[in-house]
Design a protein around this motif. Sequence first.
Motif, short mmCIF file in Angstrom:
data_model
loop_
_atom_site.label_atom_id
_atom_site.label_comp_id
_atom_site.label_asym_id
_atom_site.label_seq_id
_atom_site.Cartn_x
_atom_site.Cartn_y
_atom_site.Cartn_z
N HIS A 58 -9.19 -16.77 -3.51
CA HIS A 58 -9.77 -15.94 -2.60
C HIS A 58 -9.55 -14.23 -2.76
O HIS A 58 -8.39 -13.93 -2.68
CB HIS A 58 -9.35 -16.35 -1.03
N LEU A 62 -6.57 -13.53 4.08
CA LEU A 62 -6.46 -13.64 5.31
C LEU A 62 -5.71 -15.19 5.68
O LEU A 62 -6.23 -16.07 4.87
CB LEU A 62 -8.05 -13.86 5.78
N VAL A 65 -7.01 -18.10 10.64
CA VAL A 65 -8.43 -17.70 11.11
C VAL A 65 -8.56 -18.69 12.23
O VAL A 65 -9.33 -19.67 11.96
CB VAL A 65 -9.39 -17.43 10.04
N TYR B 191 -15.68 -7.34 -0.27
CA TYR B 191 -15.80 -8.99 0.08
C TYR B 191 -15.23 -9.06 1.64
O TYR B 191 -14.10 -8.66 1.78
CB TYR B 191 -15.01 -9.69 -0.69
N SER B 234 -15.29 -16.77 8.81
CA SER B 234 -14.09 -16.74 8.93
C SER B 234 -13.38 -16.10 7.84
O SER B 234 -12.14 -15.64 7.83
CB SER B 234 -13.39 -18.23 8.76
N THR B 235 -14.47 -15.70 6.76
CA THR B 235 -13.83 -14.74 5.76
C THR B 235 -14.11 -13.21 5.95
O THR B 235 -13.94 -12.54 5.21
CB THR B 235 -14.49 -15.04 4.26
N SER B 236 -14.71 -13.13 7.04
CA SER B 236 -14.97 -11.56 7.43
C SER B 236 -13.75 -10.99 8.00
O SER B 236 -12.96 -11.42 8.65
CB SER B 236 -16.06 -11.47 8.39
N ILE B 237 -13.50 -9.50 7.64
CA ILE B 237 -12.24 -8.61 7.63
C ILE B 237 -12.41 -8.00 9.04
O ILE B 237 -13.25 -7.51 9.34
CB ILE B 237 -12.10 -7.75 6.59
N PRO B 238 -11.10 -8.33 9.93
CA PRO B 238 -11.18 -7.74 11.10
C PRO B 238 -10.79 -6.43 11.11
O PRO B 238 -9.65 -5.97 11.38
CB PRO B 238 -10.23 -8.67 11.73
N LEU B 476 -11.57 -2.01 0.71
CA LEU B 476 -11.99 -1.24 1.94
C LEU B 476 -12.16 0.40 1.56
O LEU B 476 -12.01 1.05 2.54
CB LEU B 476 -11.03 -1.52 3.11
#
Lengths: 102, 506
Positions: A58, A62, A65, B191, B234-238, B476
């Motif tokens: 990946h 992260l 989550v 991503y 759930s893979t989106s970046i906060p 980013l």
Amino acid sequence: MEDATAISTDQVAHVALLARIELTADEIEHYTGHLARVLEHARELEDLDLADVPPLAHPYPLRNVFRDDVASPPVDRDEVLAQAPAASGGQFEVPPVLGEEA
Amino acid sequence: MNAARAIAADVRTGTRRATDVLEEFLGRIEAHDGDVHAFNAVTAERARATAAAIDAAVDEGRNPGPLAGVPVAFKDNLCTRGVATTCSSRMLEGWQPPYDATVVQTMTAAGAVMIGKTNLDEFAMGSSTEHSAFGPTRNPYDLARVPGGSSGGSAAAVAAGFAPLALGSDTGGSIRQPASLCGIVGIKPTYGRVSRFGLVAFASSFDQIGPFATDVADAALALGVISGHDPADSTSIPAAVPDFEAALERSVEGLRVGVVSELTGSGRNDAAVGGGALGDAAGEVLDGIDADVTERVFEAADALADAGATVGRVSVPAVTYGLTAYYLIALAEASSNLARYDGTRYGLRVEGADVEEMNRMTRRAGFGDEVKARIMLGTFALSAGYYDAYYGKAQRVRMLTRRDFDAAYADFDVLLSPTSPCVAFRFGERADPMTMYRCDTCTIPSNLSGDPAMSVPFGTGAEDLPVGVQVMAPALGEETMLAVAAALERAAPPLPKPQLVEGAAT
């Protein structure tokens, strides 16, 4: 076929079964050539010494989550079932699974 | 002036009506999409209702948003509630999703008007749109050539003036490569920068949604609208969303720009850049990248040096293995993702005596040749006895790519390369699968790393066809990437207009 050793017709027939794709003998022959041409290039990775390189699954790290355990409205069941090939009694309908009469 | 930001400004102030803007674009589609085939479906009636609602909002003194009245085309693998979403596959022909993709929601909330769903290679698997089950899209610059892919419909729609903005998805280059071939701007964000919720999955660890536009400022505007954390992915970046449009004003003075040796080796090894020499290409140089394309990259580097950037060469060695590693991982993920098309819950069903025969006959009839081949390759790469040699090894090469980029970004702020190894090619010219896969040589590394990258038009190559330069940045790092892209846009020679526009009678 350019490379008979990269993948055989028997292997392609087996993969087609695993992937649940019905193929004729001619088609198996066709895809064996196609897959062999691509897998031949995959061999360029064989010579790389990657023993000390960990795998990366990946691209962005992260972890954990979670969301709050609160129910939110689901998509509408009738709207979902209206798009299914067959439905009855509020469920998806499929052909016999265990060989019993429909 | 039909740039998105000009339309939005005019509609917000009441200078132009959203309904009039829409009819202008619908007229162009009506006149020319028979030739181009950018769209699988034009949603004219729905668009007229949306545009009328925006005009009504303006009349009531409300602000419809940053994309007020801007027609937008969505790639047909983005879910649109109640509007067919086919992925250009017989498998999903006529399927109407029960929800909107997050990007469809955010674009609509910003005042955009969906004008239609655009063609793609089936399930986004291809680099030319030749693998669409509904026939190819043609390049507005030359109708005998491909628009690139897989988001070829979205790219052609913007290039042909059918919509000022479009969204696509990029798994191995599917936004950047068609943008390059069609002479427009295309962005693959970091991503996780943009929610993937409602994007029909191809390879989930690579897939990313991004915009197409005629210029960098419009692309930045659209990127700002669709970026941001989404609890549904759930893979989106906060992470906070920066002001991408403000980034366009930044100077490139003092920025360190690295030209990737492996992707530009053929060409000027001793060119003077900004008063200094680029130096020899280090490392292995990939074959098959055309000199007319690399020459534009060097000119782009020259332009940045003139603007005050420091330009040098950089080696990213793992790039040479990227294509192979990418295809092994992407197809493994695809074989898993596409297992859901089993004739049960949506789309096509071909009846069989039992459920397994129904599965096999459905998938035989529903998937095209390329999709079947890719699913089987992925299944093979994951199968017992081959997993370590193929999928496992490819994931380790992915880590090498990550490390090589980290090393490159220690010395450089952005990297430059061609977007596509060649200008738009003719239909049927790349029939061999490996020849087609090589279209993605320059774009795939950023999918492996997850970093942002974009294509900016920079002059023309063979046959006076558009060439795109790729700007890559660390995760980013979209603001720096956009600042460099804006500087390139200011320096770029003017592009000829597409054949379609010159020959247009209406």
